[in-house]
Enzyme design. Structure first.
Site, short mmCIF file in Angstrom:
data_model
loop_
_atom_site.label_atom_id
_atom_site.label_comp_id
_atom_site.label_asym_id
_atom_site.label_seq_id
_atom_site.Cartn_x
_atom_site.Cartn_y
_atom_site.Cartn_z
CE1 TYR A 158 -3.73 2.49 0.66
CE2 TYR A 158 -2.23 3.40 2.30
CZ TYR A 158 -3.38 3.50 1.53
OH TYR A 158 -4.16 4.64 1.62
N PRO A 188 -4.07 12.26 2.60
CG PRO A 188 -6.05 11.17 2.01
CD PRO A 188 -4.62 11.34 1.59
CG LEU A 190 -6.27 7.02 11.31
CD1 LEU A 190 -5.43 6.24 12.30
CD2 LEU A 190 -7.57 7.46 11.95
N1 LIG Z 1 -9.28 6.40 5.33
C1 LIG Z 1 -8.01 6.74 5.53
O1 LIG Z 1 -7.52 6.80 6.67
C2 LIG Z 1 -7.10 7.07 4.36
C3 LIG Z 1 -5.83 7.62 4.63
C4 LIG Z 1 -4.97 7.92 3.57
C5 LIG Z 1 -5.40 7.71 2.27
N2 LIG Z 1 -6.64 7.17 2.04
C6 LIG Z 1 -7.04 6.95 0.64
O2 LIG Z 1 -8.28 7.57 0.42
C7 LIG Z 1 -9.03 6.82 -0.53
C8 LIG Z 1 -10.37 6.41 0.05
O3 LIG Z 1 -10.17 5.72 1.26
P1 LIG Z 1 -11.38 5.06 2.07
O4 LIG Z 1 -10.98 4.99 3.49
O5 LIG Z 1 -12.65 5.73 1.71
O6 LIG Z 1 -11.33 3.56 1.46
P2 LIG Z 1 -12.48 2.50 1.16
O7 LIG Z 1 -11.79 1.17 1.11
O8 LIG Z 1 -13.61 2.65 2.14
O9 LIG Z 1 -13.02 2.91 -0.26
C9 LIG Z 1 -12.38 2.54 -1.43
C10 LIG Z 1 -13.41 2.48 -2.53
O10 LIG Z 1 -12.74 2.12 -3.75
C11 LIG Z 1 -13.49 1.13 -4.39
N3 LIG Z 1 -12.63 0.32 -5.22
C12 LIG Z 1 -11.71 -0.59 -4.84
N4 LIG Z 1 -11.15 -1.17 -5.90
C13 LIG Z 1 -11.70 -0.60 -6.99
C14 LIG Z 1 -11.55 -0.78 -8.38
N5 LIG Z 1 -10.68 -1.68 -8.87
N6 LIG Z 1 -12.27 -0.01 -9.23
C15 LIG Z 1 -13.17 0.89 -8.75
N7 LIG Z 1 -13.38 1.10 -7.44
C16 LIG Z 1 -12.66 0.35 -6.57
C17 LIG Z 1 -14.13 0.33 -3.28
O11 LIG Z 1 -15.26 -0.42 -3.75
C18 LIG Z 1 -14.50 1.43 -2.30
O12 LIG Z 1 -15.77 1.96 -2.57
C19 LIG Z 1 -8.14 5.65 -0.93
O13 LIG Z 1 -7.37 6.02 -2.06
C20 LIG Z 1 -7.24 5.49 0.27
O14 LIG Z 1 -6.04 4.86 -0.07
C21 LIG Z 1 -7.49 6.85 3.05
#
Ligand SMILES: NC(=O)c1ccc[n+]([C@@H]2O[C@H](COP(=O)([O-])OP(=O)(O)OC[C@H]3O[C@@H](n4cnc5c(N)ncnc54)[C@H](O)[C@@H]3O)[C@@H](O)[C@H]2O)c1
Length: 252
Positions: A158, A188, A190
Site C-alpha cells: 500500500y 490524507p 488517518l
Molecule cells: N481512510 C483513511 O484513513 C485514508 C488515509 C490515507 C489515504 N486514504 C485513501 O483515500 C481513498 C479512500 O479511502 P477510504 O478509506 O474511503 O477507502 P475504502 O476502502 O472505504 O473505499 C475505497 C473504494 O474504492 C473502491 N474500489 C476498490 N477497488 C476498486 C476498483 N478496482 N475499481 C473501482 N473502485 C474500486 C471500493 O469499492 C471502495 O468503494 C483511498 O485512495 C485510500 O487509499 C485513506
C-alpha cells in the site's frame, strides 16, 4: 455561484467512505457527478443521495484496473454530461488490506494493489484526457497517503503504491500543463469513515492522535474542502503538488 457550477466530475471509488464524501461535496458545489465504483450498488446509492438532494449524478460500475471498464466509464460521462472536467482518482485497495511483513505479502495481492492503486489512476486519467485537452482545461486529483512520509511498516504494498502516486502526479503535471490541465495529490492522514478498516486498531488511532498537531481523528469532511479547492478555478496556478490534510501529523 457555487465553486464547481457547470463542471462534470468523475470520482472513482465514490461508493463509500471518503469517496462518497467527495461525491456529495462536489455535487453540493454544483458539479454533475459520475459516481464510479467496483461496487455498483454502492455507486447507485450515492448517486441516489445526490439526486435526492437536488443534484445531478449518474452511477457507473467500473474497475479502474481494467482499460475497457475505464473507457466505458469515460464514455458514460461523455454521454451524460458532455465530458469530464474533473477526475478524482480516489479508488484504491485499502480498508480490506491486513498488515504483515513485506516478505509475507502474497505476490498476487501485491500485484492487485499496484494494478488498482497506481495503474488505475493512470488509466482513468488517460481515458478523460481527450475531453480535457479539447477544453484546454482539466483537474486531475490523485490520492496519496501520509503513510508514505511515515514509511508505515507492515503495509509495504500500500505505502509503495501511494508513493508511486506522488511521482505519477508530478509527471502528469509536467506533461499536461501545456494543455491547461492541473494534476495534484491529496495526502490524507488517518481518516475514520463508516467502513471498518481491517488494519486499524485503537492503539494505532491513539498513536496517530499523539503525533498530530490537532488532537482529533480526521473525518471525510476534513478532506472535502481541499478536494473542492483543487477541483475549482481557485487552484488554477497550482500543479504537481502534494498537499497533506492530516491534522499536522507530517510536515512536507
Ligand atoms: N481512510 C483513511 O484513513 C485514508 C488515509 C490515507 C489515504 N486514504 C485513501 O483515500 C481513498 C479512500 O479511502 P477510504 O478509506 O474511503 O477507502 P475504502 O476502502 O472505504 O473505499 C475505497 C473504494 O474504492 C473502491 N474500489 C476498490 N477497488 C476498486 C476498483 N478496482 N475499481 C473501482 N473502485 C474500486 C471500493 O469499492 C471502495 O468503494 C483511498 O485512495 C485510500 O487509499 C485513506
Amino acid at each position: 455561484m457555487a465553486q464547481l457550477d457547470g463542471k462534470s466530475a468523475i470520482v472513482t471509488g465514490g461508493g463509500q467512505g471518503i469517496g462518497r464524501a467527495y461525491c456529495l461535496a462536489f455535487a453540493q458545489e454544483g458539479a454533475r457527478v459520475v459516481v464510479a465504483d467496483l461496487n455498483g450498488a454502492n455507486a447507485e446509492a450515492v448517486a441516489g443521495e445526490i439526486a435526492d438532494a437536488g443534484g445531478s449524478a449518474i452511477a457507473v460500475r467500473a474497475d479502474v484496473g481494467e482499460p475497457a471498464s475505464v473507457e466505458a466509464m469515460a464514455a458514460a460521462a461523455r454521454e451524460a454530461f458532455g465530458g469530464t472536467d474533473i477526475l478524482l482518482n480516489n479508488a484504491a485497495i485499502f480498508t480490506t488490506l491486513g498488515r504483515c511483513g513485506f516478505e509475507d505479502i502474497p505476490l498476487e495481492e501485491w500485484d492487485r494493489v499496484m494494478r488498482v492503486n497506481v495503474t488505475g489512476g493512470m488509466l482513468c486519467a488517460a481515458a478523460v484526457l481527450p475531453d480535457m485537452r479539447a477544453k484546454k482545461r482539466g483537474r486531475i486529483i490523485n490520492v496519496s497517503s501520509s503513510t508514505v512520509p511515515m514509511g508505515l511498516p507492515r503495509f509495504m504494498h500500500y505505502v509503495t503504491s501511494k508513493s508511486a502516486v506522488i511521482g505519477m502526479t508530478r509527471v502528469m503535471a509536467r506533461e499536461l500543463g501545456p494543455d491547461g490541465i492541473t494534476a495534484n495529490a491529496i495526502m490524507p492522514g488517518l481518516i475514520e469513515t463508516e467502513v471498518e478498516n481491517a488494519g486499524r486498531t485503537d492503539a494505532i488511532r491513539e498513536k496517530m492522535i499523539e503525533v498530530q498537531c490537532l488532537k482529533e481523528l480526521g473525518r471525510p469532511g476534513d478532506l472535502t474542502g481541499l478536494a473542492v479547492f483543487l477541483a475549482s478555478d481557485a487552484s488554477a496556478y497550482i500543479t504537481g503538488q502534494t498537499i497533506a490534510a492530516d491534522g499536522g501529523s507530517i510536515h512536507l
